[in-house]
Design a protein around this motif. Structure first.
Motif, PDB file in Angstrom:
ATOM      1  N   GLY A   1       0.841  -1.198   0.000  1.00  0.00           N
ATOM      2  CA  GLY A   1       0.000   0.000   0.000  1.00  0.00           C
ATOM      3  C   GLY A   1       0.869   1.239   0.000  1.00  0.00           C
ATOM      4  O   GLY A   1       1.951   1.243   0.608  1.00  0.00           O
TER       5      GLY A   1
ATOM      6  N   ASP B   1       0.416   5.699   0.165  1.00  0.00           N
ATOM      7  CA  ASP B   1      -0.450   6.870   0.216  1.00  0.00           C
ATOM      8  C   ASP B   1       0.397   8.090   0.544  1.00  0.00           C
ATOM      9  O   ASP B   1       1.474   7.972   1.149  1.00  0.00           O
ATOM     10  CB  ASP B   1      -1.543   6.691   1.277  1.00  0.00           C
TER      11      ASP B   1
ATOM     12  N   HIS C   1      -4.011   4.630   6.136  1.00  0.00           N
ATOM     13  CA  HIS C   1      -4.505   4.478   4.762  1.00  0.00           C
ATOM     14  C   HIS C   1      -3.604   3.542   3.953  1.00  0.00           C
ATOM     15  O   HIS C   1      -4.093   2.658   3.242  1.00  0.00           O
ATOM     16  CB  HIS C   1      -4.587   5.834   4.060  1.00  0.00           C
TER      17      HIS C   1
ATOM     18  N   CYS D   1      -4.202   0.002   5.223  1.00  0.00           N
ATOM     19  CA  CYS D   1      -5.472  -0.543   4.719  1.00  0.00           C
ATOM     20  C   CYS D   1      -5.314  -1.000   3.273  1.00  0.00           C
ATOM     21  O   CYS D   1      -5.801  -2.077   2.888  1.00  0.00           O
ATOM     22  CB  CYS D   1      -6.588   0.493   4.799  1.00  0.00           C
ATOM     23  N   ASP D   2      -4.659  -0.195   2.453  1.00  0.00           N
ATOM     24  CA  ASP D   2      -4.499  -0.559   1.045  1.00  0.00           C
ATOM     25  C   ASP D   2      -3.621  -1.797   0.887  1.00  0.00           C
ATOM     26  O   ASP D   2      -3.856  -2.611  -0.014  1.00  0.00           O
ATOM     27  CB  ASP D   2      -3.923   0.622   0.247  1.00  0.00           C
TER      28      ASP D   2
ATOM     29  N   GLY E   1      -5.068  -5.057  -0.690  1.00  0.00           N
ATOM     30  CA  GLY E   1      -4.346  -5.567  -1.853  1.00  0.00           C
ATOM     31  C   GLY E   1      -4.033  -7.043  -1.705  1.00  0.00           C
ATOM     32  O   GLY E   1      -4.244  -7.834  -2.630  1.00  0.00           O
TER      33      GLY E   1
ATOM     34  N   ASP F   1      -9.442  -1.347  -2.907  1.00  0.00           N
ATOM     35  CA  ASP F   1      -8.667  -0.349  -2.176  1.00  0.00           C
ATOM     36  C   ASP F   1      -9.570   0.473  -1.270  1.00  0.00           C
ATOM     37  O   ASP F   1     -10.800   0.358  -1.316  1.00  0.00           O
ATOM     38  CB  ASP F   1      -7.867   0.555  -3.130  1.00  0.00           C
TER      39      ASP F   1
ATOM     40  N   LYS G   1     -12.363   2.614  -2.728  1.00  0.00           N
ATOM     41  CA  LYS G   1     -13.521   1.858  -3.221  1.00  0.00           C
ATOM     42  C   LYS G   1     -14.446   1.487  -2.058  1.00  0.00           C
ATOM     43  O   LYS G   1     -15.666   1.567  -2.158  1.00  0.00           O
ATOM     44  CB  LYS G   1     -13.000   0.599  -3.925  1.00  0.00           C
TER      45      LYS G   1
END
Ligand code: MG
Length: 156
Positions: free
Chosen positions: A6, A8, A42, A45-46, A50, A56, A59
């Motif tokens: 992930g 960000d 963030h 989480c991604d 993933g 993601d 979404k």
């Protein structure tokens, strides 16, 4: 095993608290975002989504939704963990790299590890958080914002 990555980045904005990895850090400005701007959570989480092939964070929690305005990103993280549990996936290992020229983050890392491992229901010796600068190069180096990379392993 499943692997996820992930990434960000958020820009600094005045009049907001700086929240990273669930820790509120004393600093003159926070990060601009629809949520609380916790760029660490963030990216995490991604990485989790993933690895689980669940899309993601944008979404799952659209920033067009009023429901998520200024939301504590840990609520989103715990929701992601629930999705993983529903998919019979368990977090095995997490490694997070924060890229920031300022503020200094090293003294907050232990608190971040405690908070994130609690939300992930993961032993704290399976979660690592580290911080680096870019020696003044790029947008993080110029102090325009903070970027975070996260890598996770999930077990089926
Ligand atoms: Mg974000």
């Amino acid at each position: 095993m499943r692997i996820g990555h992930g990434y960000d980045a958020h820009r600094f904005a005045s009049g907001r608290p700086l929240v990273l990895g669930g820790v509120t850090i004393p600093h003159g400005e926070g990060l601009a975002a629809h949520s609380d701007g916790d760029v660490v959570v963030h990216a995490l989480c991604d990485a989790l989504l993933g690895a689980a092939a669940l899309g993601d964070i944008g979404k799952l929690f659209p920033d067009s939704s009023e429901e998520y305005r200024n939301i504590d990103s840990r609520i989103l993280l715990r929701e992601v963990v629930e999705r993983l549990t529903d998919a019979a996936l368990r977090v095995s290992s997490v490694d997070i790299s924060m890229v920031a020229q300022r503020p200094r983050l090293a003294s907050h890392i232990a608190d971040m590890v405690e908070i994130l491992s609690s939300d992930l229901e993961l032993a704290s010796d399976r979660l690592n958080v580290k911080a680096t600068t870019t020696e003044g190069m790029g947008f993080t180096g110029r102090g325009e914002g903070i970027a975070v990379h996260a890598v996770v392993l999930l077990e089926e």
